[in-house]
Design a protein around this motif. Sequence first.
Motif, mmCIF file in Angstrom:
data_model
loop_
_atom_site.group_PDB
_atom_site.id
_atom_site.type_symbol
_atom_site.label_atom_id
_atom_site.label_comp_id
_atom_site.label_asym_id
_atom_site.label_seq_id
_atom_site.Cartn_x
_atom_site.Cartn_y
_atom_site.Cartn_z
ATOM 1 N N UNK A 116 -14.885 8.446 -40.536
ATOM 2 C CA UNK A 116 -14.935 9.030 -38.883
ATOM 3 C C UNK A 116 -14.403 8.168 -38.019
ATOM 4 N N UNK A 117 -14.537 6.606 -38.597
ATOM 5 C CA UNK A 117 -14.088 5.525 -38.368
ATOM 6 C C UNK A 117 -13.237 5.187 -37.717
ATOM 7 N N UNK A 118 -12.200 5.098 -39.130
ATOM 8 C CA UNK A 118 -11.410 3.964 -39.150
ATOM 9 C C UNK A 118 -10.071 4.606 -39.877
ATOM 10 N N UNK A 132 -19.271 8.949 -47.223
ATOM 11 C CA UNK A 132 -18.488 10.445 -46.658
ATOM 12 C C UNK A 132 -16.853 10.665 -46.509
ATOM 13 N N UNK A 133 -16.559 11.330 -47.373
ATOM 14 C CA UNK A 133 -14.956 11.480 -47.770
ATOM 15 C C UNK A 133 -14.689 12.919 -47.211
ATOM 16 N N UNK A 134 -12.980 13.157 -46.908
ATOM 17 C CA UNK A 134 -12.796 15.033 -47.025
ATOM 18 C C UNK A 134 -13.864 15.620 -45.340
ATOM 19 N N UNK A 170 -18.936 9.573 -53.678
ATOM 20 C CA UNK A 170 -17.705 10.232 -52.617
ATOM 21 C C UNK A 170 -18.931 11.313 -53.106
ATOM 22 N N UNK A 171 -18.958 11.654 -51.821
ATOM 23 C CA UNK A 171 -19.812 12.698 -50.878
ATOM 24 C C UNK A 171 -18.586 13.676 -50.288
#
Length: 378
Positions: free
Chosen positions: A176-178, A229-231, A262-263
Amino acid sequence: MGGGPVHEALDAMELTDHHCHGVTTGTLDRPGFEALLTEGEPWPGVSAFDTPAGVAVRRHCAPLLGLERHAPPDAYLARRAELGPAEVNRRFLGAARTGVFCVDTGFTPQRLTTPAELAEAAGGARAHEVVRLESVAEAVAARGVEADAYADAFRAAALDAVRRPGVVAVKSVAAYRTGFALDPARPGDADVTRAAARWLADGGRLTNPVLVRELLWTAVDLGLPLQLHTGFGDNDIRLHRVDPSLLTDWLHLTAGTIPVLLLHCWPYQRQAAYLAAVFEEVYLDVGLTLHHVGPPRARAVLEEALEITPFRKLLYSSDAYGVAEFYLLGALAFRRGLGDLLQDRVDADELGLTDALRLARWAGADNARRVYRLPDGH
């Protein structure tokens, strides 16, 4: 729903939900409920009930409230309000048949159940905590710290946080951040100090790429499993920047250290599967995805994730947040989707039944218990 011994085993199994959140404890009006049904923002004239997740709620959740399947939204919400949040949460959490929850406590814009309250509502489950490292960093900044002391203060605060009873993992929302197109190397002290000076002067959320890199490397130092968090996510995400394959160089540098989980992954479940196949420390789930695509498409997503993923690398998560319905839908979609694809392989003689039952048990509970070193019997 299909039948067979694999479905029966999954239906009887207590799941281990390795990534989830609390649920609301207050009564929700229609706008409040619909806001929690979608990762997007409300649109005038468009209802979140008219999404795959909204349709699944009316189809699969309405009967637990004593309503007919496909009950109209207003009837559904009226019955929900009549029962009250405690009873609604008890019904859906109990029906999900989850024995263990690993709860991310780092995102609470509204009052949510604590891990202990979540476990109690589920009828005596056990809950563990996942520490969100961005929240730790932002708390350090909020307390006030000089730029040249930031790195040590953050590391100390993170260490204190993971020493709390019941903490089993850490999480980052770097996506989310970068995004993940970051220099994979650990930043130097001087670089961290300069970046901290800029961030502390500007305030706000942690979005500085150097400090996000420092956070990821601090996670390695802490030694606990790291959830990433991914995707798929809300519109803070720049989807092309959260492909987990962008982490490849960092995974090379951190090989042999900590498990990396990997979520969610959608639409990058195949890329995540590749990483799980070639890096010993990488695991994945398709949580969040399952209740948004709904039970009819859960098999398709799981099948793509399992094309090359080693069977010891797939975990179950709901990533339920806010509404307890997502605990039920996540569990239902997982059981149905995984059961369908494994049972079909058994029926086609591509997989032995004993193996299929073992793989179902691994994905539903045992893989998470092994990675997070959870005690036997939860």
